[in-house]
Design an enzyme around this catalytic site. Structure first.
Site, PDB file in Angstrom:
ATOM      1  N   PRO A 177       0.832  -1.201   0.000  1.00  0.00           N
ATOM      2  CA  PRO A 177       0.000   0.000   0.000  1.00  0.00           C
ATOM      3  C   PRO A 177       0.866   1.251   0.000  1.00  0.00           C
ATOM      4  O   PRO A 177       1.945   1.261   0.592  1.00  0.00           O
ATOM      5  CB  PRO A 177      -0.822  -0.118   1.288  1.00  0.00           C
ATOM      6  CG  PRO A 177      -0.094  -1.080   2.142  1.00  0.00           C
ATOM      7  CD  PRO A 177       0.710  -1.956   1.235  1.00  0.00           C
ATOM      8  N   HIS A 178       0.403   2.277  -0.685  1.00  0.00           N
ATOM      9  CA  HIS A 178       1.183   3.511  -0.762  1.00  0.00           C
ATOM     10  C   HIS A 178       0.249   4.681  -0.999  1.00  0.00           C
ATOM     11  O   HIS A 178      -0.843   4.522  -1.530  1.00  0.00           O
ATOM     12  CB  HIS A 178       2.243   3.427  -1.865  1.00  0.00           C
ATOM     13  CG  HIS A 178       1.682   3.035  -3.193  1.00  0.00           C
ATOM     14  ND1 HIS A 178       1.399   1.728  -3.524  1.00  0.00           N
ATOM     15  CD2 HIS A 178       1.352   3.767  -4.272  1.00  0.00           C
ATOM     16  CE1 HIS A 178       0.924   1.676  -4.753  1.00  0.00           C
ATOM     17  NE2 HIS A 178       0.875   2.905  -5.233  1.00  0.00           N
ATOM     18  N   ALA A 179       0.712   5.847  -0.558  1.00  0.00           N
ATOM     19  CA  ALA A 179      -0.112   7.043  -0.696  1.00  0.00           C
ATOM     20  C   ALA A 179       0.754   8.286  -0.637  1.00  0.00           C
ATOM     21  O   ALA A 179       1.841   8.276  -0.063  1.00  0.00           O
ATOM     22  CB  ALA A 179      -1.155   7.082   0.429  1.00  0.00           C
TER      23      ALA A 179
END
Length: 154
Positions: free
Chosen positions: A65-67
């Protein structure tokens, strides 16, 4: 760029089990806050927003997951080993037990992509994943993650 500049030892944890992907993201946000001073609520919201575009479970029990987050000045990582694998809607439909989350500045362009590529290469290595799954100590897990790129250079 190497993982030791992205991932602090304090941001590596082992958790017994989590009940949902949303709870996983809350855990990641809490660790990001305690380890890097990133506000947990916006971090969780950013992860959920990114996940709504498509699952970040890349297969073989791994999720990335990345943001992008406002208010940070460099890419930061959080690693979780989940002892009881979690359903994650991964591409291979397998549950996830190794999670490496990245938080990048909103304007991080190429740095975000380089960090994501580095993490992806690391987590695609079956030897790295086997070592991560064989260890419970966060210090050892951090060492496995941060030593991998150095041992691959030739």
């Amino acid at each position: 760029m190497d993982l030791s500049t992205i991932l602090k030892p304090a941001a590596v944890r082992v958790v017994g089990s989590l009940t949902s992907k949303k709870r996983l993201f809350h855990q990641l946000g809490e660790i990001a806050e305690t380890s890097y001073g990133i506000a947990a609520a916006p971090a969780v919201d950013a992860l959920l927003d990114r996940e709504s575009l498509g699952p970040t479970g890349v297969g073989h029990g791994v999720a990335l997951p990345h943001a992008r987050i406002s208010g940070i000045d460099q890419v930061r990582g959080v690693f979780l080993k989940v002892e009881k694998p979690l359903e994650f809607d991964s591409v291979d439909r397998q549950p996830v037990d190794l999670v490496f989350a990245l938080f990048a500045p909103e304007a991080a362009g190429v740095e975000h992509l380089k960090a994501l590529a580095l993490v992806s290469r690391t987590m695609r290595d079956p030897n790295v994943c086997a070592k991560l799954r064989a260890n419970e100590d966060p210090v050892t897990l951090h060492a496995v993650l941060t030593e991998w790129p150095r041992t691959q250079a030739a």
